[in-house]
Design a protein around this motif. Structure first.
Motif, PDB file in Angstrom:
ATOM      1  N   PHE A  56     -23.735  -0.692 -10.504  1.00  0.00           N
ATOM      2  CA  PHE A  56     -22.769  -1.758 -10.766  1.00  0.00           C
ATOM      3  C   PHE A  56     -23.417  -3.135 -10.724  1.00  0.00           C
ATOM      4  O   PHE A  56     -22.979  -4.053 -11.423  1.00  0.00           O
ATOM      5  N   ILE A  57     -24.429  -3.300  -9.895  1.00  0.00           N
ATOM      6  CA  ILE A  57     -25.002  -4.625  -9.638  1.00  0.00           C
ATOM      7  C   ILE A  57     -25.548  -5.259 -10.909  1.00  0.00           C
ATOM      8  O   ILE A  57     -25.246  -6.415 -11.230  1.00  0.00           O
ATOM      9  N   TRP A  58     -26.338  -4.516 -11.670  1.00  0.00           N
ATOM     10  CA  TRP A  58     -26.950  -5.108 -12.868  1.00  0.00           C
ATOM     11  C   TRP A  58     -25.941  -5.290 -13.990  1.00  0.00           C
ATOM     12  O   TRP A  58     -26.196  -6.034 -14.944  1.00  0.00           O
ATOM     13  N   GLN A  59     -24.759  -4.633 -13.865  1.00  0.00           N
ATOM     14  CA  GLN A  59     -23.687  -4.854 -14.835  1.00  0.00           C
ATOM     15  C   GLN A  59     -22.737  -5.970 -14.400  1.00  0.00           C
ATOM     16  O   GLN A  59     -21.756  -6.244 -15.103  1.00  0.00           O
ATOM     17  N   ASP A  60     -23.005  -6.582 -13.246  1.00  0.00           N
ATOM     18  CA  ASP A  60     -22.145  -7.635 -12.687  1.00  0.00           C
ATOM     19  C   ASP A  60     -20.730  -7.136 -12.410  1.00  0.00           C
ATOM     20  O   ASP A  60     -19.743  -7.862 -12.582  1.00  0.00           O
ATOM     21  N   LEU A  61     -20.614  -5.913 -11.941  1.00  0.00           N
ATOM     22  CA  LEU A  61     -19.346  -5.347 -11.504  1.00  0.00           C
ATOM     23  C   LEU A  61     -19.221  -5.492  -9.996  1.00  0.00           C
ATOM     24  O   LEU A  61     -20.218  -5.456  -9.269  1.00  0.00           O
ATOM     25  N   ASP A  62     -18.008  -5.623  -9.505  1.00  0.00           N
ATOM     26  CA  ASP A  62     -17.751  -5.769  -8.075  1.00  0.00           C
ATOM     27  C   ASP A  62     -17.575  -4.381  -7.452  1.00  0.00           C
ATOM     28  O   ASP A  62     -16.554  -3.728  -7.686  1.00  0.00           O
ATOM     29  N   PRO A  63     -18.530  -3.907  -6.661  1.00  0.00           N
ATOM     30  CA  PRO A  63     -18.418  -2.557  -6.120  1.00  0.00           C
ATOM     31  C   PRO A  63     -17.275  -2.399  -5.127  1.00  0.00           C
ATOM     32  O   PRO A  63     -16.697  -1.315  -5.016  1.00  0.00           O
ATOM     33  N   THR A  64     -16.931  -3.456  -4.389  1.00  0.00           N
ATOM     34  CA  THR A  64     -15.838  -3.328  -3.422  1.00  0.00           C
ATOM     35  C   THR A  64     -14.489  -3.241  -4.135  1.00  0.00           C
ATOM     36  O   THR A  64     -13.606  -2.499  -3.699  1.00  0.00           O
ATOM     37  N   ALA A  65     -14.320  -3.981  -5.221  1.00  0.00           N
ATOM     38  CA  ALA A  65     -13.085  -3.867  -6.003  1.00  0.00           C
ATOM     39  C   ALA A  65     -12.958  -2.466  -6.586  1.00  0.00           C
ATOM     40  O   ALA A  65     -11.859  -1.892  -6.646  1.00  0.00           O
ATOM     41  N   PHE A  66     -14.079  -1.891  -7.017  1.00  0.00           N
ATOM     42  CA  PHE A  66     -14.079  -0.532  -7.557  1.00  0.00           C
ATOM     43  C   PHE A  66     -13.611   0.451  -6.484  1.00  0.00           C
ATOM     44  O   PHE A  66     -12.763   1.315  -6.734  1.00  0.00           O
ATOM     45  N   LEU A  67     -14.133   0.319  -5.273  1.00  0.00           N
ATOM     46  CA  LEU A  67     -13.715   1.190  -4.174  1.00  0.00           C
ATOM     47  C   LEU A  67     -12.218   1.069  -3.906  1.00  0.00           C
ATOM     48  O   LEU A  67     -11.530   2.069  -3.699  1.00  0.00           O
ATOM     49  N   TYR A  68     -11.738  -0.146  -3.886  1.00  0.00           N
ATOM     50  CA  TYR A  68     -10.323  -0.378  -3.580  1.00  0.00           C
ATOM     51  C   TYR A  68      -9.429   0.255  -4.645  1.00  0.00           C
ATOM     52  O   TYR A  68      -8.457   0.939  -4.323  1.00  0.00           O
ATOM     53  N   ASP A  69      -9.765   0.039  -5.906  1.00  0.00           N
ATOM     54  CA  ASP A  69      -8.903   0.505  -6.984  1.00  0.00           C
ATOM     55  C   ASP A  69      -8.970   2.010  -7.193  1.00  0.00           C
ATOM     56  O   ASP A  69      -7.992   2.622  -7.621  1.00  0.00           O
ATOM     57  N   PHE A  70     -10.122   2.621  -6.912  1.00  0.00           N
ATOM     58  CA  PHE A  70     -10.286   4.060  -7.123  1.00  0.00           C
ATOM     59  C   PHE A  70     -10.365   4.824  -5.800  1.00  0.00           C
ATOM     60  O   PHE A  70     -10.949   5.913  -5.736  1.00  0.00           O
ATOM     61  N   ALA A  71      -9.754   4.274  -4.760  1.00  0.00           N
ATOM     62  CA  ALA A  71      -9.903   4.832  -3.406  1.00  0.00           C
ATOM     63  C   ALA A  71      -9.623   6.325  -3.337  1.00  0.00           C
ATOM     64  O   ALA A  71     -10.358   7.079  -2.680  1.00  0.00           O
ATOM     65  N   GLU A  72      -8.568   6.765  -4.010  1.00  0.00           N
ATOM     66  CA  GLU A  72      -8.179   8.174  -3.904  1.00  0.00           C
ATOM     67  C   GLU A  72      -9.155   9.106  -4.606  1.00  0.00           C
ATOM     68  O   GLU A  72      -9.118  10.323  -4.374  1.00  0.00           O
ATOM     69  N   LYS A  73     -10.013   8.567  -5.454  1.00  0.00           N
ATOM     70  CA  LYS A  73     -10.946   9.398  -6.212  1.00  0.00           C
ATOM     71  C   LYS A  73     -12.385   9.297  -5.710  1.00  0.00           C
ATOM     72  O   LYS A  73     -13.295   9.860  -6.322  1.00  0.00           O
ATOM     73  N   ILE A  74     -12.615   8.595  -4.611  1.00  0.00           N
ATOM     74  CA  ILE A  74     -13.968   8.491  -4.058  1.00  0.00           C
ATOM     75  C   ILE A  74     -14.232   9.732  -3.220  1.00  0.00           C
ATOM     76  O   ILE A  74     -13.773   9.859  -2.084  1.00  0.00           O
ATOM     77  N   TYR A  75     -14.975  10.686  -3.787  1.00  0.00           N
ATOM     78  CA  TYR A  75     -15.246  11.956  -3.139  1.00  0.00           C
ATOM     79  C   TYR A  75     -16.618  11.993  -2.466  1.00  0.00           C
ATOM     80  O   TYR A  75     -16.894  12.891  -1.662  1.00  0.00           O
ATOM     81  N   HIS A  76     -17.487  11.049  -2.803  1.00  0.00           N
ATOM     82  CA  HIS A  76     -18.841  11.045  -2.253  1.00  0.00           C
ATOM     83  C   HIS A  76     -19.423   9.658  -2.451  1.00  0.00           C
ATOM     84  O   HIS A  76     -19.008   8.925  -3.356  1.00  0.00           O
ATOM     85  N   VAL A  77     -20.365   9.267  -1.577  1.00  0.00           N
ATOM     86  CA  VAL A  77     -20.957   7.930  -1.642  1.00  0.00           C
ATOM     87  C   VAL A  77     -22.473   8.027  -1.581  1.00  0.00           C
ATOM     88  O   VAL A  77     -23.029   8.685  -0.688  1.00  0.00           O
ATOM     89  N   HIS A  78     -23.134   7.372  -2.525  1.00  0.00           N
ATOM     90  CA  HIS A  78     -24.588   7.226  -2.498  1.00  0.00           C
ATOM     91  C   HIS A  78     -24.960   5.851  -1.942  1.00  0.00           C
ATOM     92  O   HIS A  78     -24.385   4.837  -2.347  1.00  0.00           O
ATOM     93  N   VAL A  79     -25.918   5.841  -1.055  1.00  0.00           N
ATOM     94  CA  VAL A  79     -26.501   4.585  -0.570  1.00  0.00           C
ATOM     95  C   VAL A  79     -27.785   4.383  -1.370  1.00  0.00           C
ATOM     96  O   VAL A  79     -28.842   4.917  -1.040  1.00  0.00           O
ATOM     97  N   LYS A  80     -27.645   3.639  -2.454  1.00  0.00           N
ATOM     98  CA  LYS A  80     -28.769   3.386  -3.347  1.00  0.00           C
ATOM     99  C   LYS A  80     -28.722   1.928  -3.787  1.00  0.00           C
ATOM    100  O   LYS A  80     -27.638   1.374  -3.976  1.00  0.00           O
ATOM    101  N   GLU A  81     -29.866   1.317  -3.930  1.00  0.00           N
ATOM    102  CA  GLU A  81     -29.965  -0.134  -4.087  1.00  0.00           C
ATOM    103  C   GLU A  81     -30.595  -0.505  -5.430  1.00  0.00           C
ATOM    104  O   GLU A  81     -31.471   0.195  -5.942  1.00  0.00           O
TER     105      GLU A  81
END
Length: 334
Positions: free
Chosen positions: A214-239
């Motif tokens: 998301f970062i290089w596309q200038d997307l807000d990752p926290t907004a994505f989490l909030y809006d798709f909360a029910e569909k977050i089944y797994h999380v990658h910690v990648k930078e």
């Protein structure tokens, strides 16, 4: 909030599985997200060979590790991709590639994804992470112009190919988590909405949240989490880190990872532009309790340094938990 911290073994698949498990155990990881390539995991053998399954579980137990998810990103990529070409031959198994005829490759890839769901169930893992591929990623530049009908056919192709796969996932009680990623049917916010709509918001199909894309596309990752909360089944910690200096392009310029002329690159977690504290606070807010899986990718740092360093970062972030009572409760007079 207690979330298991795991290591994704995909970037370690050149090492024997037993060696990666030993390293992860010594560093203090809680478990693994096991990749279905190298010698790490063969989903067909997990399902059909009890001795193979027992050996894998014994290696995990020896190193005090659990398996929370397995990954079959490489095979999933071939389910919907068009074209199928030499790039796919380089990432899928000989069994999936066969004679290389494109539709045959797609069909065999789909059968392996079904088998991966069954393998996860036998291992006791609740989630399979992966890619879907896309028949319309080739149209992302929108030139030559792609008609609305062509784009719609791409989403329909995805639904037609993945609904039978998700049938098996739901049958065995495992969920598929698509990593929203360039070259997939969902690669940003709006394509994610359209993808979920195309598959009817099925329970067996959700998302693997990876903010590095998301970062290089200038997307807000926290907004994505909030809006798709029910569909977050797994999380990658990648930078990832942006390197846009007026010369470097977001599109990468066909340059290899680690080249300073790229407009962005992957780095070890904690060394880039991902707002990790905001993300972990949002994970708390939406009540996510699944794995936080370190996916190490960094062309400028040795993985034997990056692996434990990323773990230390996640341990620190995991210490951010909501208080037992609201802070302003102390202002009450009664």
């Amino acid at each position: 909030m207690s979330r298991p911290i795991t290591l994704f073994t995909g970037q370690w698949a050149d090492l024997p599985f037993e060696e990666v498990a030993r390293l992860a155990g010594e560093w203090g990881y809680d478990g693994l997200e096991i990749a279905c390539w190298g010698d790490h995991l063969d989903p067909w053998k997990v399902v059909n060979d009890d001795a193979y399954l027992t050996k894998k579980l014994a290696i995990l137990a020896k190193n005090n590790l659990e398996v929370y998810a397995i990954s079959n990103h490489l095979t999933g990529q071939a389910v919907c991709d068009d074209p199928i070409d030499e790039r796919h031959q380089g990432i899928v198994s000989a069994q999936v590639w066969g004679n290389g005829e494109p539709e045959g490759v797609r069909q065999r890839a789909a059968e392996e994804m079904k088998m991966t769901a069954r393998a996860a169930a036998r291992l006791g893992a609740k989630t399979v992470t992966g890619f879907t591929g896309s028949a319309i990623w080739k149209c992302v530049a929108m030139f030559p112009p792609a008609s609305d009908a062509m784009i719609e056919r791409g989403y329909q192709d995805f639904a037609d190919r993945w609904n039978p796969i998700i049938d098996v996932f739901e049958e065995v009680g495992v969920k598929f988590a698509l990593e929203v990623h360039p070259s997939e049917i969902a690669y940003d916010y709006w394509t994610t909405k359209r993808t979920l709509e195309a598959i009817g918001h099925r329970e067996g199909f959700g998302l693997n949240f990876d903010p590095s894309h998301f970062i290089w596309q200038d997307l807000d990752p926290t907004a994505f989490l909030y809006d798709f909360a029910e569909k977050i089944y797994h999380v990658h910690v990648k930078e990832s880190v942006k390197q846009l200096d007026g010369r470097n392009s977001r599109l990468g310029s066909h340059l290899p990872w680690g080249d300073p002329r790229r407009g962005w690159d992957f780095v070890t977690a904690g060394h880039g532009d991902v707002p990790w504290e905001k993300i972990f606070r949002m994970l708390n807010h939406i009540g996510y309790e699944g794995p936080t899986s370190v996916e190490w990718e960094d062309a400028g740092m040795d993985r034997l340094v990056g692996g434990p360093e990323a773990l230390a970062l996640v341990r620190q972030l995991a210490a951010i938990t909501p208080p037992a009572a609201p802070f302003d409760a102390a202002f009450a007079t009664k």
